[in-house]
Write a protein that holds these residues in place. Structure first.
Motif, PDB file in Angstrom:
ATOM      1  N   GLY A  91      57.168  14.580  28.865  1.00  0.00           N
ATOM      2  CA  GLY A  91      56.150  14.175  27.800  1.00  0.00           C
ATOM      3  C   GLY A  91      56.800  12.773  27.375  1.00  0.00           C
ATOM      4  N   SER A  92      55.662  12.925  25.667  1.00  0.00           N
ATOM      5  CA  SER A  92      55.518  11.951  25.087  1.00  0.00           C
ATOM      6  C   SER A  92      57.418  11.567  24.490  1.00  0.00           C
ATOM      7  N   GLY A 141      62.846  13.240  23.450  1.00  0.00           N
ATOM      8  CA  GLY A 141      63.432  12.852  22.228  1.00  0.00           C
ATOM      9  C   GLY A 141      64.283  13.793  22.454  1.00  0.00           C
ATOM     10  N   PHE A 142      63.543  15.116  21.936  1.00  0.00           N
ATOM     11  CA  PHE A 142      63.578  16.354  21.430  1.00  0.00           C
ATOM     12  C   PHE A 142      64.358  16.546  21.568  1.00  0.00           C
ATOM     13  N   GLU A 190      61.824   8.027  19.529  1.00  0.00           N
ATOM     14  CA  GLU A 190      62.190   8.713  20.417  1.00  0.00           C
ATOM     15  C   GLU A 190      64.010   9.046  19.767  1.00  0.00           C
ATOM     16  N   MET A 191      64.090   8.182  18.954  1.00  0.00           N
ATOM     17  CA  MET A 191      65.718   8.596  18.058  1.00  0.00           C
ATOM     18  C   MET A 191      64.787   9.484  17.339  1.00  0.00           C
ATOM     19  N   LYS A 192      63.415   9.427  16.430  1.00  0.00           N
ATOM     20  CA  LYS A 192      63.252  10.472  15.790  1.00  0.00           C
ATOM     21  C   LYS A 192      63.554  11.858  16.456  1.00  0.00           C
ATOM     22  N   MET A 234      65.581  12.575  18.804  1.00  0.00           N
ATOM     23  CA  MET A 234      66.603  12.986  19.011  1.00  0.00           C
ATOM     24  C   MET A 234      67.673  13.368  18.009  1.00  0.00           C
ATOM     25  N   ALA A 235      66.798  12.813  16.835  1.00  0.00           N
ATOM     26  CA  ALA A 235      67.535  13.673  15.552  1.00  0.00           C
ATOM     27  C   ALA A 235      66.591  14.716  14.818  1.00  0.00           C
ATOM     28  N   ASP A 236      65.155  15.193  15.637  1.00  0.00           N
ATOM     29  CA  ASP A 236      65.102  16.250  15.762  1.00  0.00           C
ATOM     30  C   ASP A 236      65.517  17.800  16.054  1.00  0.00           C
ATOM     31  N   GLY A 237      65.854  17.032  17.172  1.00  0.00           N
ATOM     32  CA  GLY A 237      66.321  17.677  18.461  1.00  0.00           C
ATOM     33  C   GLY A 237      67.918  18.479  17.859  1.00  0.00           C
TER      34      GLY A 237
END
Length: 218
Positions: free
Chosen positions: A21-22, A27-28, A79-81, A83-86
């Motif tokens: 995906g995006s 990241g999520f 992508e890092m945002k 990852m952090a949220d996920g």
């Protein structure tokens, strides 16, 4: 899903995380699939002197890296945002994990060996590229394989530590990215700049060598 590799003469498993995906979505999905990120963060905080010292680093040095990364590759910051949220962490935590190359000292980090061979150096003239991964011993349980299927651009197969962007690997356009510990004279006292992890991740989005060269020189 798991894959195996040989390390120190015994078989060990590496976790495979597949995302699509995006940039934010990938990241999520990565963060959601990897509870190991929390362990990686804890180990890294310990290696860098404990919570108080790391908090000082996050307050005074990491923000400069964020600003530089946003100017260089906002999609990688997204992508890092994700990852952090996920993972249920702050962006600051993920950014810290992705600036360890810059923040580390020689006594902490080892150095990898990268190689490539082509033409007469290989049996059939094809290109062979690879490396060993001299990661820190406490990180051994947090090394993963990322299989990334972005909504645009080449597919990616990368190796990394949990919570870090895809560091080294190959993409479906035939671009191979390797990493070792090379430093410039300012790397121990950085004034900010684009984190190496962000550059490596952006390289894996490239479809041509000329594009990769421009990414490095940007």
């Amino acid at each position: 899903v798991r894959a195996t590799m040989t390390r120190r003469k015994k078989q060990e498993n590496l976790k495979i995380v597949e995302v699509s995906g995006s940039h934010y979505d990938m990241g999520f999905q990565y963060g959601s699939a990897c509870p190991e990120i929390h362990g990686m963060l804890e180990e890294t905080v310990r290696l860098f002197g404990g919570p108080a010292m790391v908090q000082d680093v996050m307050q005074h040095r990491v923000p400069d890296y964020l600003a530089a990364a946003e100017a260089y590759a906002p999609e990688i910051v997204e992508e890092m945002k994700g990852m952090a949220d996920g993972a249920g962490l702050a962006l600051q935590d993920i950014l810290f994990l992705n600036t360890t190359y810059e923040l580390s000292v020689p006594g902490v980090m080892g150095g990898c060996t990268a190689f490539a061979a082509a033409g007469a150096a290989t049996a059939n003239g094809e290109v062979i590229a690879g490396q060993n991964f001299d990661y820190i011993e406490p990180w051994k349980d947090y090394i993963i394989i990322l299989r990334m299927n972005p909504e645009s651009g080449p597919r990616i197969l990368a190796v990394t530590g949990a919570g870090c962007l895809g560091l080294f690997g190959v993409n479906s356009a035939g671009i191979s990215v390797n990493l070792n510990l090379l430093r410039n004279t300012d790397s121990l006292t950085p004034s900010g700049g684009v984190p190496t992890h962000a550059i490596l991740r952006k390289l894996l989005t490239c479809g041509k060598i000329s594009e990769a060269v421009s990414v490095i020189g940007a």
